[in-house]
Design an enzyme around this catalytic site. Structure first.
Site, mmCIF file in Angstrom:
data_model
loop_
_atom_site.group_PDB
_atom_site.id
_atom_site.type_symbol
_atom_site.label_atom_id
_atom_site.label_comp_id
_atom_site.label_asym_id
_atom_site.label_seq_id
_atom_site.Cartn_x
_atom_site.Cartn_y
_atom_site.Cartn_z
ATOM 1 N N THR A 97 2.920 6.561 -1.878
ATOM 2 C CA THR A 97 3.735 5.392 -2.195
ATOM 3 C C THR A 97 3.659 5.235 -3.705
ATOM 4 O O THR A 97 2.753 4.600 -4.245
ATOM 5 C CB THR A 97 3.217 4.128 -1.486
ATOM 6 O OG1 THR A 97 3.245 4.345 -0.075
ATOM 7 C CG2 THR A 97 4.094 2.923 -1.818
ATOM 8 N N LYS A 172 10.083 2.160 1.808
ATOM 9 C CA LYS A 172 8.654 1.886 1.957
ATOM 10 C C LYS A 172 8.270 0.592 1.252
ATOM 11 O O LYS A 172 7.490 -0.214 1.775
ATOM 12 C CB LYS A 172 7.842 3.055 1.397
ATOM 13 C CG LYS A 172 6.326 2.813 1.329
ATOM 14 C CD LYS A 172 5.720 2.549 2.706
ATOM 15 C CE LYS A 172 4.258 2.154 2.633
ATOM 16 N NZ LYS A 172 3.360 3.222 2.215
ATOM 17 N N LYS A 240 -0.823 -2.728 -5.683
ATOM 18 C CA LYS A 240 0.001 -1.704 -6.328
ATOM 19 C C LYS A 240 1.384 -1.633 -5.703
ATOM 20 O O LYS A 240 2.406 -1.538 -6.394
ATOM 21 C CB LYS A 240 -0.713 -0.355 -6.242
ATOM 22 C CG LYS A 240 0.058 0.825 -6.807
ATOM 23 C CD LYS A 240 0.806 1.612 -5.744
ATOM 24 C CE LYS A 240 -0.130 2.196 -4.707
ATOM 25 N NZ LYS A 240 0.607 3.043 -3.710
#
Length: 293
Positions: A97, A172, A240
């Site tokens: 990711t 995502k 993050k």
């Protein structure tokens, strides 16, 4: 069909995914910054590469599974990086990711080598990875998706496909934006109830009987009740992901005030020393705040 696969990055998710590729009968070569992480796979017949370049060279398919965009750049670039091991027609599948911008940059770098790139971020936890029950969103050119599809099915319960790496990366971030909002709101609500004498397990029980029920609340509620914050998905990584969502929003001109608040919650948990704990530990921070008040 048995494939020669290179796999770079054996962290919390990468190691079980690479091991599932081995168990599916593929010829697996692995590389990790800390070689000891590869011992389990190597002891079962996998090979250990000395560099990312060696791991990628001469493979039917190459996977990367890293923590963030900086870690991805670190293994792709340089004379011993993954890119140096790719040749024309190769396919690189990135399970990280790393965000929309990183997917675009990586795709351009891979294309310059004459190879093809798939952004294929993971939806799911460590336990799902171990059981080959993760969900994948693969984005990239059709021929690359076709080559990778058998391996992707071997490690997942469901595979979604889109035509561009950036779209897979964005999907995502969209999913994790929803998950982040759910988790932080849940942790805050549990702390609110606990401040007034309600037991966390009772809160979860009633919530699960309502229209707002979710398997996520049941799973994380049990961890909160037990104070079990061993990392299934670290708060630092959750923070993050929210940062990457904000960066994507800025590029697209979208406003994401809820996401901004969620990121502040995760950042506060990191600052309070909980960055390496499971995301359920956001509730622990909220409980601490409630006691202070």
């Amino acid at each position: 069909m048995r494939m020669r696969i290179g796999f770079v990055g054996l962290g919390t998710m990468g190691e079980p995914i690479a091991n599932n590729l081995r168990k599916a009968g593929h010829d697996i070569t692995v590389w990790n910054r800390t070689p000891s992480r590869a011992e389990h796979i190597v002891s079962k017949g996998g090979k250990l590469a000395r560099t990312p370049r060696e791991c990628a060279a001469g493979k039917d398919l190459v996977f990367t599974c890293l923590a963030d965009e900086k870690a991805l750049d670190a293994v792709l670039d340089g004379p011993e990086g993954v890119l140096a091991g790719l040749t024309e027609g190769d396919v690189l599948v990135d399970l990280s990711t790393a965000g929309v911008r990183a997917a675009k940059v990586a795709s351009e770098k891979v294309s310059k080598r004459g190879a093809r790139f798939l952004a294929c971020p993971i939806l799911g936890s460590k336990s799902a990875a171990e059981q080959a029950q993760i969900v994948l969103v693969a984005g990239g050119p059709g021929p690359a998706r076709e080559r990778a599809r058998p391996a992707l099915h071997a490690i997942s319960a469901r595979l979604f496909e889109v035509d561009e790496p950036e779209k897979a990366a964005l999907m995502k971030l969209v999913v994790n934006a929803v998950g982040g909002a759910m988790l932080t709101a849940f942790g805050e609500a549990v702390a609110l109830g606990a401040a007034g004498g309600l037991e966390p397990w009772r809160i979860v029980e009633v919530l699960q009987a309502s229209s707002f029920h979710s398997p996520l609340y049941l799973m994380k509620g049990e961890l909160i009740e037990k104070k079990d914050y061993a990392p299934r998905f670290k708060i630092s990584l959750a923070e993050k992901d929210q940062r990457l969502a904000q960066e994507a929003a800025a590029e697209l001109g979208a406003k994401v005030p809820i996401n901004e608040a969620v990121r502040r919650m995760f950042a506060a948990a990191v600052e309070a020393g909980r960055g390496e704990k499971d995301v359920a530990a956001v509730a622990d921070l909220c409980l601490e705040w409630a006691k202070k008040e």
